[in-house]
Design a protein around this motif. Sequence first.
Motif, short mmCIF file in Angstrom:
data_model
loop_
_atom_site.label_atom_id
_atom_site.label_comp_id
_atom_site.label_asym_id
_atom_site.label_seq_id
_atom_site.Cartn_x
_atom_site.Cartn_y
_atom_site.Cartn_z
N ASP A 1 -36.96 -27.45 19.73
CA ASP A 1 -37.81 -26.82 18.72
C ASP A 1 -38.05 -25.35 19.04
OD1 ASP A 1 -39.85 -26.74 16.54
OD2 ASP A 1 -41.23 -26.51 18.22
N LYS A 2 -38.37 -25.05 20.29
CA LYS A 2 -38.64 -23.67 20.68
C LYS A 2 -37.40 -22.80 20.52
CE LYS A 2 -40.09 -20.88 24.67
NZ LYS A 2 -40.51 -20.93 26.09
N THR A 3 -36.26 -23.30 20.96
CA THR A 3 -35.01 -22.54 20.87
C THR A 3 -34.60 -22.35 19.42
OG1 THR A 3 -34.33 -23.51 22.99
CG2 THR A 3 -32.63 -22.42 21.66
N THR A 4 -34.80 -23.35 18.61
CA THR A 4 -34.45 -23.25 17.19
C THR A 4 -35.32 -22.23 16.48
OG1 THR A 4 -33.68 -25.54 17.12
CG2 THR A 4 -34.25 -24.52 15.03
N ARG A 5 -36.62 -22.27 16.73
CA ARG A 5 -37.53 -21.35 16.06
C ARG A 5 -37.26 -19.89 16.44
NH1 ARG A 5 -42.52 -21.80 17.74
NH2 ARG A 5 -42.30 -23.52 19.20
N LYS A 6 -36.88 -19.67 17.69
CA LYS A 6 -36.63 -18.30 18.13
C LYS A 6 -35.17 -17.88 17.93
CE LYS A 6 -40.29 -18.00 21.62
NZ LYS A 6 -40.60 -17.70 23.04
N GLY A 7 -34.26 -18.82 18.09
CA GLY A 7 -32.84 -18.47 18.07
C GLY A 7 -32.22 -18.39 16.69
N ILE A 8 -32.63 -19.28 15.77
CA ILE A 8 -31.98 -19.31 14.46
C ILE A 8 -32.23 -18.02 13.67
CG2 ILE A 8 -32.17 -20.39 12.18
CD1 ILE A 8 -31.93 -23.05 13.43
N PRO A 9 -33.45 -17.47 13.60
CA PRO A 9 -33.60 -16.21 12.87
C PRO A 9 -32.72 -15.09 13.42
CG PRO A 9 -35.74 -17.21 13.24
CD PRO A 9 -34.76 -18.00 14.04
N ILE A 10 -32.63 -14.99 14.74
CA ILE A 10 -31.77 -13.97 15.35
C ILE A 10 -30.32 -14.24 15.04
CG2 ILE A 10 -31.05 -12.92 17.52
CD1 ILE A 10 -33.81 -13.57 18.64
N LEU A 11 -29.90 -15.50 15.17
CA LEU A 11 -28.51 -15.86 14.89
C LEU A 11 -28.18 -15.65 13.42
CD1 LEU A 11 -25.90 -17.02 16.07
CD2 LEU A 11 -26.77 -19.32 15.57
N LEU A 12 -29.11 -15.98 12.52
CA LEU A 12 -28.88 -15.80 11.09
C LEU A 12 -28.72 -14.32 10.75
CD1 LEU A 12 -28.77 -17.02 8.23
CD2 LEU A 12 -31.26 -16.83 8.15
N LEU A 13 -29.59 -13.49 11.29
CA LEU A 13 -29.51 -12.06 11.01
C LEU A 13 -28.24 -11.45 11.58
CD1 LEU A 13 -30.79 -9.43 9.98
CD2 LEU A 13 -31.99 -9.25 12.17
N SER A 14 -27.90 -11.78 12.82
CA SER A 14 -26.73 -11.17 13.47
C SER A 14 -25.43 -11.61 12.80
CB SER A 14 -26.72 -11.53 14.95
OG SER A 14 -26.70 -12.94 15.14
N THR A 15 -25.31 -12.90 12.48
CA THR A 15 -24.08 -13.36 11.85
C THR A 15 -23.93 -12.81 10.44
OG1 THR A 15 -25.24 -15.41 11.22
CG2 THR A 15 -23.88 -15.48 13.20
N ASP A 16 -25.01 -12.77 9.67
CA ASP A 16 -24.92 -12.23 8.32
C ASP A 16 -24.54 -10.75 8.33
OD1 ASP A 16 -25.39 -14.60 7.10
OD2 ASP A 16 -27.49 -14.21 6.59
N LEU A 17 -25.10 -9.99 9.27
CA LEU A 17 -24.73 -8.59 9.38
C LEU A 17 -23.26 -8.45 9.78
CD1 LEU A 17 -27.87 -7.00 11.10
CD2 LEU A 17 -27.09 -6.68 8.74
N GLY A 18 -22.82 -9.29 10.69
CA GLY A 18 -21.41 -9.25 11.08
C GLY A 18 -20.49 -9.63 9.94
N PHE A 19 -20.85 -10.67 9.19
CA PHE A 19 -20.05 -11.06 8.03
C PHE A 19 -20.00 -9.92 7.00
CE2 PHE A 19 -21.56 -15.64 8.94
CZ PHE A 19 -20.59 -15.78 9.91
N LEU A 20 -21.15 -9.31 6.75
CA LEU A 20 -21.22 -8.22 5.78
C LEU A 20 -20.37 -7.04 6.22
CD1 LEU A 20 -22.42 -6.98 3.21
CD2 LEU A 20 -24.40 -6.27 4.57
N LEU A 21 -20.39 -6.74 7.50
CA LEU A 21 -19.60 -5.62 8.02
C LEU A 21 -18.11 -5.85 7.79
CD1 LEU A 21 -19.23 -3.01 9.63
CD2 LEU A 21 -19.35 -4.39 11.73
N VAL A 22 -17.62 -7.04 8.13
CA VAL A 22 -16.20 -7.32 7.96
C VAL A 22 -15.82 -7.37 6.48
CG1 VAL A 22 -14.41 -9.07 8.36
CG2 VAL A 22 -16.05 -8.53 10.16
N ILE A 23 -16.69 -7.91 5.64
CA ILE A 23 -16.42 -7.95 4.20
C ILE A 23 -16.26 -6.54 3.65
CG2 ILE A 23 -17.42 -8.51 1.96
CD1 ILE A 23 -18.63 -11.01 3.24
N GLN A 24 -17.13 -5.64 4.06
CA GLN A 24 -17.05 -4.25 3.58
C GLN A 24 -15.77 -3.57 4.09
OE1 GLN A 24 -19.07 -3.04 1.29
NE2 GLN A 24 -20.20 -4.97 1.34
#
Length: 271
Positions: A212-235
């Motif tokens: 629970d602790k790792t999910t609450r802290k890790g998922i927002p960071i992972l979501l933001l970092s992966t989406d930014l990476g996906f957006l960068l490659v798409i552009q």
Amino acid sequence: SIGEVHGGRGSGKMADTTTTTTTGLFELKGHPVWDPVGQVFYFADLGVLGLSIVWFVLLNYVGPEAHHPLDYYSNTLRTKPYIFLFILIAMGGAGFGALQSNQIVLFLKTLPELAITVYALGFILITAALFQVSAACAIATAWFYLVVAVSNLLVVMIPTIQGYGWAYASLFLVVNYLWTAWARIGVLRHITRDGGKPLVPAGSEVLFRVYDKTTRKGIPILLLSTDLGFLLVIQLEAGHYGWAFFVTYGIIACLLIAGCSWEFRTGTEVE
């Protein structure tokens, strides 16, 4: 089946370069960026799980008794080795079956963005359990996450999203976050408000707390970092180099802000 969505739900530009038949793990042509990244996280999961298994055996079966870990999962797997063997056989059988049926191949090649988030989250959870609790807890976490990830993948794959693998990746993380939050609220209400008895044996709750602790802290960071990476490659693939530079600048700025915030926090904490 991942093969049923081949060519439709993954990275749109790469869908026409793949086929649904293969005899090896990496014979299919995938996305030039996300396919290798997905492979890295795939082998990272295998590596940290293998390390946990070896470390558990060395500490609990080879090392002196004075150095045996005393947490619930170490005691259980050490005193009941048949449970340890069952987990190994179950996870090994699931992995071997997925590999032999080419599901891992199709997953990495047709939905590399989703594969990255699945394997990255697994790596984070197993590593957190390994360093915060014990190797036995890391093994149990891997088994628990295998069941949870497969269940959430079945939910995420219900809608058909043509050519947007990043959408599946983001949806997978959101579903995991919401599921964990729902489970936490339900358990806390059962114990505190309703006065119910614990639902798991004493000591075993440490796995769910770390999860629970790792999910609450890790998922927002992972979501933001992966989406930014996906957006960068798409552009970059679309030739929008100005927007790609803007995204890169945003990523660097976020990292700097996060680093400064962490340094400030560690510098103001009272021992």
